[in-house]
Design a protein around this motif. Sequence first.
Motif, PDB file in Angstrom:
ATOM      1  N   MET A  33      -0.519   6.729  -9.646  1.00  8.52           N
ATOM      2  CA  MET A  33      -0.556   5.285  -9.385  1.00  8.52           C
ATOM      3  C   MET A  33       0.332   4.942  -8.195  1.00  8.52           C
ATOM      4  O   MET A  33      -0.062   4.177  -7.302  1.00  8.52           O
ATOM      5  CB  MET A  33      -0.085   4.546 -10.632  1.00  8.52           C
ATOM      6  N   SER A  34       1.521   5.532  -8.147  1.00 12.16           N
ATOM      7  CA  SER A  34       2.408   5.171  -7.036  1.00 12.16           C
ATOM      8  C   SER A  34       1.884   5.748  -5.718  1.00 12.16           C
ATOM      9  O   SER A  34       2.066   5.143  -4.657  1.00 12.16           O
ATOM     10  CB  SER A  34       3.845   5.612  -7.311  1.00 12.16           C
ATOM     11  N   VAL A  37      -0.434   3.170  -4.441  1.00 16.12           N
ATOM     12  CA  VAL A  37       0.267   2.011  -3.866  1.00 16.12           C
ATOM     13  C   VAL A  37       0.786   2.348  -2.469  1.00 16.12           C
ATOM     14  O   VAL A  37       0.656   1.561  -1.522  1.00 16.12           O
ATOM     15  CB  VAL A  37       1.434   1.576  -4.783  1.00 16.12           C
ATOM     16  N   TYR A  40      -1.910   2.343  -0.001  1.00 13.57           N
ATOM     17  CA  TYR A  40      -2.321   0.984   0.355  1.00 13.57           C
ATOM     18  C   TYR A  40      -1.423   0.424   1.454  1.00 13.57           C
ATOM     19  O   TYR A  40      -1.905  -0.261   2.367  1.00 13.57           O
ATOM     20  CB  TYR A  40      -2.296   0.086  -0.878  1.00 13.57           C
TER      21      TYR A  40
END
Lengths: 112, 479
Positions: A33-34, A37, A40
């Motif tokens: 998940m990180s 991020v 992104y």
Amino acid sequence: MLEGCVFATVLCGFLGTIFKKNLLMKIVSMDVMSTGVIAYYVVVAARGGVFTPILTDGEITGNYADPVPQAVILTAIVIGFSIQALMLVGVMKLARNNPTLETHEIEQNNTP
Amino acid sequence: MNTLTIAWIALPLIVGFVGYLFPRVMRYLSLGAAIASAGYAAFGFTQPPFTLELLDSFGISLQVDSLSCFFILTNALVTTAVILYCWQTSKTPFFYLQTIILHGSVNTVFICADFMSVYVALEVIGIAAFLLVAYPRSDRAIWVGLRYLFTSNIAMLFYLVGTILVYQSHHSFAFTGLRGAPPEAIALIFLGLLSKGGIFVSGLWLPLTHAESETPVSALLSGVVIKTGAFPLLRCALMVEEVAPIVTLFGIATALLGVCYALFEQDSKRVLASSSISQLGWIMVAPAAGGFYALAHGLAKAALFLTAGNLPSRNLKELEQKPINTKLWLVLVMGSLSMSGFPLFIGFSAKILTLKSLTFWPTLAMNIAAIGTAILYAKFIFLPHQPQDPKDPSPVKLGYWLATGLLIAGLFIGNGFYYEAYTLENIVKVLAIIGVGWLIHRVLIQHFAFKIPLILEEFDHIIGVMSLMLVLLFWMVLA
């Protein structure tokens, strides 16, 4: 397209933290998940162009990547991996008495 | 003021790392750093609000005004009390190092005015708080700590995505960037802060974490650490009027939820922890008065947690059978009266100031929450007590009296910030609320034992609720 892939990564990681039963796998999912991020931030930085923003004497073309998101995400990367490391140490300690590392089991043993 | 602010922010971190090299003086240094924060807050009250641009034009800035000073003062007093409390215990320098690092990073949150600095400070808080919670190194402590760190880290990842969306629309990280940011940015940032601050259903990780930590750590967590999630929300609500209704609404919902949750608890520390959730609602419901309320809550809650740790049992039903030491009971009563808003204590002025700035419907809801709070604390006030047996093998330590003495003095002196609250009408109103609360306690709650199932507090559900909250927030922002 790129943005869609990035958000898919974040979503996969988030769903992994919920649906994986094993504590170690949950932490790996959090890492996924990180990663999403962080990717992104890189995508946002590259909106204006992908040239490395270094000042030279030559022509200024203007399609530079925005250095600010990249700079701030460095901090977040460092924080992210230090938290990962800290959590893995905690998991090592827990593994001594809960060899399977199933969160449900650990929770039952440690909730009053 | 600029140099002073930077020096003061750096001080706890320097003290932490330098002091660790000289373990003998670590306690003294950390106590000094905490007292220095109190001095800074006192000085800040006399200064006009000021803003300090740190870098370029990306909105990275610090902002100090009376709101931050209230929070900083709370932090300073609670940390000082906790260090005094631990003075005679066998805590290692490592414990003081983490306490002072935590103190420094909490201070940082209270003067930041941009999303990126807040992110960094909140993550440092997460790490320091984890190390404090896991300090006993038992399996349970490590699990509770891991659960906290995991929850807070996931919340902060959502927050980061929101931050970059704000940057994308304004090329700045400043709080004011929420105006004109896309709705998903507001929803993501709020989700991160709500989860981190233990607000509404995102805060259901809080009772277990605060109840299972050691006594001084619980006092720190409930006294100051959870307020770091609420503070940026208050700042945003004051700077950007468009989001203020959302913050107020969450304040009301949180106040009621926390009270309902605490009513059905039989464990003293869990009651206090659930009540912290409800008090966060009070802080958020009126952003302008939030600072003062945070001070009132921090002092009283830290005193209550330190006392609850010294009682013979954590189970309230058992405590009702076995009289407790009268001196401890007195501290418990003073803290509880302040939390219920009894006149003479800071809790009264804070409640009046908060209620004064609300419209009709929120006032009604908050009054119900106030009655609930009075019922909760009646559980502690009506405990049986007797003078201590001189032959008692376990006398209460001196550090405890120093710590609670400081906090209780603060409960009385703090009234000076808003002495206008003392009108006859207000006093009668508050006494009526407390009277109704105690009556309900006597008639109903005492003979009533019902436990809320812990299903909502399970680890997977805490993470899962985040996605539901995200949808809810998005819908609220759009509406």
